[in-house]
Design a protein around this motif. Structure first.
Motif, mmCIF file in Angstrom:
data_model
loop_
_atom_site.group_PDB
_atom_site.id
_atom_site.type_symbol
_atom_site.label_atom_id
_atom_site.label_comp_id
_atom_site.label_asym_id
_atom_site.label_seq_id
_atom_site.Cartn_x
_atom_site.Cartn_y
_atom_site.Cartn_z
ATOM 1 N N ALA A 71 1.134 11.230 2.164
ATOM 2 C CA ALA A 71 1.490 10.157 3.088
ATOM 3 C C ALA A 71 0.387 9.971 4.128
ATOM 4 N N ASP A 72 0.399 8.808 4.776
ATOM 5 C CA ASP A 72 -0.533 8.530 5.865
ATOM 6 C C ASP A 72 -0.010 9.243 7.102
ATOM 7 N N GLY A 73 -0.260 10.562 7.145
ATOM 8 C CA GLY A 73 0.285 11.381 8.208
ATOM 9 C C GLY A 73 -0.749 11.758 9.248
ATOM 10 N N ASP A 179 5.585 4.919 4.176
ATOM 11 C CA ASP A 179 4.797 5.474 5.285
ATOM 12 C C ASP A 179 4.160 4.408 6.169
ATOM 13 N N HIS A 180 4.540 3.149 5.969
ATOM 14 C CA HIS A 180 4.120 2.096 6.897
ATOM 15 C C HIS A 180 5.311 1.202 7.233
ATOM 16 N N ASP A 407 5.350 4.457 -0.721
ATOM 17 C CA ASP A 407 5.090 3.026 -0.560
ATOM 18 C C ASP A 407 4.210 2.835 0.668
ATOM 19 N N HIS A 408 2.991 2.334 0.445
ATOM 20 C CA HIS A 408 2.039 2.138 1.540
ATOM 21 C C HIS A 408 2.050 0.700 2.069
ATOM 22 N N VAL A 455 10.997 -4.741 -3.493
ATOM 23 C CA VAL A 455 11.115 -4.697 -4.954
ATOM 24 C C VAL A 455 10.100 -3.722 -5.535
ATOM 25 N N SER A 456 8.977 -3.543 -4.864
ATOM 26 C CA SER A 456 7.935 -2.631 -5.354
ATOM 27 C C SER A 456 8.393 -1.178 -5.377
ATOM 28 N N ASP A 457 9.477 -0.864 -4.701
ATOM 29 C CA ASP A 457 9.966 0.512 -4.662
ATOM 30 C C ASP A 457 10.897 0.835 -5.826
#
Length: 482
Positions: A71-73, A179-180, A407-408, A455-457
């Motif tokens: 993740a973008d952590g 993560d966003h 999911d970014h 929907v992308s998830d």
């Protein structure tokens, strides 16, 4: 009989093979460029018959998932944070640190605090705002102006991992972590909940007149800053909310409120107050729908129910198409509520859905309404004068959710509304030009170019995945290694 010599035939064969290969590649590329073209995912969304939005309280992404792998952590090097925030009391730059405490205090989290925490993109105002909050008169422990009066350590810089929140990390491992995900507006709980159900936070000067409403990011109900002893005039939310469209489209909905205490004090001179009871008939910060003209005019007040009805509906397979579930002060995770109590409560909600007949057609959207003053390192994108606000955790749980997917996309609670509208309302938007009930909202948030698509998830072509029933009293998980 040969029409062409062998050499020419070989050349023609190669040309034909190349042409077919090019056709295959370009067709495949076009399908990838437009994911709806081959798999009809826009139609497959209708496999979701029930959307459940579980809204918890006051945690930033970094404080819960800042060390989640992939993740973008929190920026790290060799396992050590490379970022820090100055503490004006000690004059030390404090790095994010693992916080094992079950009770956190966080910091103030109103509109001005969001601005100062972000600090023009430096993301370094968290400790200063926390320290300032100790000196600020506040209305009670849930007021956005408040911070802990006895706080010495800046736990706004603390983070948890699977040692404290093993179930939340398990949901991220098995389903989708976003993560966003940003709070839709840069302010506190009440405006967030208004955006959650209506895509706007406003103050209206004429009851029942949507065009009298004006943008109001911080104080839409007029409670804050009110003179002591002044008449308690209740707000009137005259603008259009999502339940108006759902009712018009014959789409069932329910707003479920946990009995307990409500989170605010109405005396603006009080540091604390005697907790007031919260129930389905208590219109307040986490339960704003009773103040909406649309809900009253449509005869839908009965859809705002006690949480016990949600468990019954989940067990019986009678969940409405759209559900919102809000906590009480004790299980909300809103400081000073315990993290463990909130996680146990959320796990119980999810278990009830998973063990009921509606699991195979349900999407659960779990998030936290604002950042609660806790540190986050990502600068929020600007969409309009209202937001986005700071980053919060977001998890998608569904039998059709991708497994272990991060999911970014840039998201906010607007994406929940967008998904509901696409699934149940044929893409109708809360748009003053088309919804039949115009108001002067500044924009149509669901159509923001920055906003991703939930929907992308999902993978609607996969077999529905089995439930992941977890203990409501889990054992601690392993320490994060990122």
């Amino acid at each position: 009989m040969k029409i062409f010599p062998d050499s020419i035939s070989r050349k023609l064969g190669k040309l034909l093979t190349s042409a077919l290969a090019f056709l295959f590649v370009t067709t495949a590329f076009a399908a990838c460029a437009n994911p709806f073209s081959s798999s009809s995912q826009s139609g497959d969304i209708h496999k979701i018959k029930h959307v459940v939005v579980i809204m918890q309280e006051n945690r930033s992404f970094d404080t819960y998932f800042g060390t989640y792998p992939g993740a973008d952590g929190i920026p790290m090097q060799n396992g050590v944070p490379t970022v820090c925030v100055n503490d004006p009391v000690t004059n030390q730059c404090v790095k994010p640190f693992h916080d094992s405490a079950d009770l956190n205090r966080g910091g103030p989290h109103g509109q001005i605090n969001a601005t100062n925490d972000i600090n023009g993109g430096k993301m370094d105002g968290f400790i200063q705002q926390m320290r300032n909050g100790r000196k600020t008169k506040c209305q009670g422990p849930f007021d956005p102006a408040c911070a802990a009066s006895n706080q010495h350590l800046p736990d706004v810089m603390g983070y948890h991992d699977a040692r404290e929140i093993p179930n939340y990390w398990a949901y991220a491992n098995h389903f989708v972590l976003q993560d966003h995900m940003f709070e839709p507006n840069a302010s506190w709980s009440l405006p967030e909940h208004l955006f959650m159900v209506s895509e706007w936070s406003a103050k209206c000067t004429q009851p029942g007149v949507p065009m009298s409403c004006q943008n109001e990011l911080q104080n839409p109900d007029g409670i804050q800053g009110r003179n002591h002893g002044a008449p308690q005039k209740r707000p009137d939310y005259a603008w259009t909310d999502l339940t108006y469209l759902l009712h018009k489209g014959n789409v069932s909905w329910g707003y479920y409120v946990a009995d307990g205490t409500q989170p605010d004090c109405e005396d603006d001179t009080a540091m604390t107050c005697t907790p007031k009871p919260q129930h389905a008939g208590t219109p307040q910060i986490w339960n704003p729908l009773p103040y909406f003209d649309t809900v009253k005019q449509d005869g839908q007040l009965g859809n705002i129910q006690q949480l016990t009805n949600f468990y019954t509906a989940a067990k019986n397979g009678t969940l409405p198409a759209v559900s919102w579930v809000v906590p009480n002060g004790k299980n909300s995770e809103h400081p000073p509520a315990l993290v463990s109590t909130g996680q146990s409560y959320v796990t119980g909600l999810i278990n009830a859905i998973m063990q009921g007949p509606d699991w195979n057609s349900t999407a659960i959207f779990l998030s936290w309404d604002d950042w609660g003053g806790f540190y986050d390192h990502v600068v929020p994108p600007t969409v309009d004068q209202n937001g986005y606000g700071l980053r919060v955790p977001g998890i998608v749980i569904s039998p059709y959710a991708k497994q272990g997917f991060i999911d970014h996309q840039t998201l906010s609670f607007d994406a929940y509304v967008k998904f509901i509208e696409d699934d149940f309302l044929s893409g109708q938007r809360l748009d003053p030009k088309t919804d039949g009930r115009p108001d002067p909202r500044p924009d149509v948030r669901e159509n923001a170019t920055q906003l991703g698509n939930l929907v992308s998830d999902f993978d609607f072509n996969q077999q529905p995945r089995p439930p992941l029933v977890l203990s409501t009293t889990p054992t601690p998980g392993p320490a994060s290694t990122q």
